[in-house]
Design a protein around this motif. Structure first.
Motif, short mmCIF file in Angstrom:
data_model
loop_
_atom_site.label_atom_id
_atom_site.label_comp_id
_atom_site.label_asym_id
_atom_site.label_seq_id
_atom_site.Cartn_x
_atom_site.Cartn_y
_atom_site.Cartn_z
N LEU A 107 0.92 -0.99 0.15
CA LEU A 107 0.45 0.06 -0.19
C LEU A 107 0.86 1.14 0.31
O LEU A 107 0.76 2.24 -0.86
CB LEU A 107 -0.90 -0.26 1.04
N ASN A 108 1.53 0.91 1.07
CA ASN A 108 2.61 2.92 0.72
C ASN A 108 3.80 3.15 -0.69
O ASN A 108 3.66 3.98 -1.37
CB ASN A 108 3.55 2.16 1.83
N ALA A 109 3.88 1.10 -0.67
CA ALA A 109 4.37 2.27 -2.16
C ALA A 109 3.59 2.47 -3.21
O ALA A 109 4.04 3.21 -4.24
CB ALA A 109 4.90 0.75 -2.80
N THR A 114 1.85 10.56 -4.07
CA THR A 114 0.59 11.18 -3.22
C THR A 114 0.69 12.15 -2.17
O THR A 114 -0.14 12.61 -2.75
CB THR A 114 -0.73 10.18 -2.87
N GLY A 115 1.93 11.43 -1.82
CA GLY A 115 2.33 12.42 -0.35
C GLY A 115 1.17 11.79 0.58
O GLY A 115 1.30 12.90 1.44
N LEU A 116 1.44 11.08 0.51
CA LEU A 116 0.26 10.25 1.75
C LEU A 116 1.20 8.48 2.26
O LEU A 116 1.30 8.15 1.59
CB LEU A 116 -0.73 9.95 1.38
N TRP A 117 0.52 8.43 3.03
CA TRP A 117 1.02 6.66 3.88
C TRP A 117 0.13 6.49 4.71
O TRP A 117 -0.66 7.42 5.56
CB TRP A 117 2.04 6.87 4.12
N TYR A 124 -1.96 9.48 5.62
CA TYR A 124 -2.15 10.48 6.63
C TYR A 124 -0.64 11.23 5.79
O TYR A 124 -0.23 10.68 5.26
CB TYR A 124 -1.14 10.42 8.14
N GLY A 125 -0.37 12.05 5.52
CA GLY A 125 0.22 13.57 5.36
C GLY A 125 1.74 12.54 5.57
O GLY A 125 1.92 12.30 6.93
N ILE A 126 2.24 12.74 4.54
CA ILE A 126 4.04 12.38 4.86
C ILE A 126 4.77 13.39 5.78
O ILE A 126 4.49 14.39 5.48
CB ILE A 126 5.18 11.88 3.25
#
Length: 496
Positions: free
Chosen positions: A150-152, A157-160, A247-249
């Motif tokens: 998912l994080n990949a 997107t600037g999200l994690w 959440y925003g990175i």
């Protein structure tokens, strides 16, 4: 957290399972438990390749990363969508066959063992990221999607998604066990980050716990069905989709390591840092035995004393204030100067060493097995319980390095034990019982994140009391009256 299990795989290797599994039934015997008519029905739903009676495949699906012995299912099915899961469940319901959901097999409490035989639903082929709403900070995924995948997917997107149990576990599996990990002190556990679930019940019906397609940031509409299934460990239904908060990175991240003269000083620093309102992202404790093991296994050179690993997230300006406050507190408790990890590569190496703690502990005694305890207490009781636990380990001559997410009161003893030594196994069993009851006596819990599974059913009774257990049984009887869903887990009673 599924402690220290990095690089999780969808399936453990056949060789590994063969070494662990005993009393394995042959494929022919397995087939006798699931009739030809049922197998034909399964194949008509998910194809010839979607049904397996192979011994190696069944063994792979009968064991997680725990010390519990392998309990292979009679047959493994590989559905590709929720409609197939529902259809397969209806066949199992009609023929009274137990159903055991399987994600990546990285659990630590024996939650995937087929103690009553039956059908394992391996969900690895359901691996789609279905709906991403970056402007709303949420995403919906199928059970084959792991947290790393998912994080990949979110990279640009600037999200994690920050919940990090260590293992590359299935996100739906993480919801099923209410997993958390190193980032929980700031971002919460799965319980706080799951917004909606799609669940296939024992009779094959499909429920959306917050309403189909719903994804509000909050709700007060009726009973909280979502959190009923978070932590249910497959005993109430099969989670086939989960909608998660994102959440925003952070603009900036920095990690630090600090050594202390005693366990008390390290844990006191943790409590005081949180009391000061520092929005720390991670604060992890390793005792002297654990840091020594990590030094050897991961080629580090930290002082062999109680140690904190810390990480701060935020803007460059806010980090300065966070770090200064935390550094003042640690030094007032006798802590060393911070050793910094500022660039991404160094930080990743630091946290990989922390996640590799499981393997580092095993390396202390080659040929042995590991069992991870998992208690959690209120923050104010942390210094007392860790100090008492350390004394208990020394007094009883046990190898049990301590590591934990002390920022939320959760810590682990990684018990390294010779399974061929009955006397040592007995001492470990008594120790784990004492540790859990010590946590309960301090208003804590017998499991902060691993779940109940097979090994903590009696402790759950002590923790919840008879009325609480009866309510759980009533819920189980209502949703699964024939006790088909992952029987033998969580609730300690004979299944019909």
């Amino acid at each position: 957290m599924l402690l220290g299990l990095t690089g999780g795989r969808l399936l453990p290797s056949p060789r590994r399972c063969l070494l662990h599994c005993r009393h394995i039934k042959s494929a022919a015997t397995a087939a006798s438990g699931v009739g030809d008519g049922v197998l034909s029905a399964f194949r008509s739903i998910c194809g010839e390749d979607g049904v397996s009676l192979g011994e190696a495949v069944r063994e792979q699906h009968g064991k997680d990363e725990s010390v519990h012995r392998c309990r292979p299912p009679d047959v493994v099915v590989f559905p590709r969508c929720v409609e197939e899961v529902s259809a397969l469940a209806k066949v199992c319901h009609k023929h009274r066959l137990p159903i055991i959901p399987f994600g990546t097999g990285t659990g630590l409490e024996g939650g995937v063992g087929a103690v009553k035989g039956g059908v394992c639903f391996s969900l690895r082929n359901m691996e789609q990221v279905l709906d991403l709403h970056p402007e709303d900070f949420d995403v919906t995924v199928e059970p084959g999607v792991t947290r790393k995948a998912l994080n990949a997917y979110l990279r640009d997107t600037g999200l994690w998604f920050p919940v990090d149990p260590g293992a590359d576990a299935s996100l739906c599996g993480m919801a099923a066990t209410s997993a958390s990990g190193t980032n929980a002190v700031r971002y919460g556990t799965m319980r706080e980050n799951v917004m909606n679930l799609e669940v296939v019940l024992a009779d094959g019906s499909i429920v959306h716990t917050a309403g189909k397609g719903r994804r509000p940031r909050k709700t007060s509409a009726g009973y909280n069905l979502t959190n009923l299934f978070v932590g249910s460990e497959g005993t109430l239904g099969i989670i086939t989709k989960t909608t998660l908060r994102l959440y925003g990175i952070p603009e900036a991240m920095v990690s630090a390591v600090c050594s202390f003269p005693s366990v008390q000083a390290a844990v006191d620093s943790t409590v005081q840092t949180l009391q000061a309102g520092v929005p720390i992202a991670r604060i992890e404790f390793l005792d002297d035995v654990m840091i020594d093991a990590c030094n050897r296994f991961s080629s580090l050179s930290y002082p062999v004393t109680p140690t904190l690993f810390l990480e701060f997230h935020g803007s460059e300006q806010s980090l300065e204030e966070q770090v200064k406050t935390a550094e003042d507190i640690t030094q007032s408790n006798g802590g060393s100067d911070f050793q910094w990890a500022r660039d991404t590569e160094t930080r990743n190496r630091l946290w990989k060493a922390r996640h590799d703690a499981w393997y580092a502990a095993l390396a202390l005694r080659p040929g042995c097995k590991a069992y991870s305890t998992d208690v959690c207490v209120p923050l104010s009781r942390l210094p007392q319980i860790i100090v008492e636990t350390k004394e208990d380990l020394i007094e009883n001559r046990l190898t049990g390095p301590i590591a934990g997410h002390v920022g939320d009161g959760n810590f682990h003893c990684l018990m390294v034990v010779d399974p061929n030594n009955p006397e040592e196994m007995h001492r470990v069993h008594l120790f784990t019982e004492r540790l859990a009851r010590r946590a309960l006596a301090m208003d804590g819990t017998c499991t902060g994140e691993h779940g109940v599974g097979l090994g903590k059913r009696a402790l759950l009774c002590e923790e919840m009391g008879p009325v609480g257990i009866q309510v759980m049984r009533s819920l189980k009887d209502t949703l699964d009256p024939n006790s088909l869903m992952n029987p033998g887990k969580i609730l300690q009673r004979e299944e019909p």
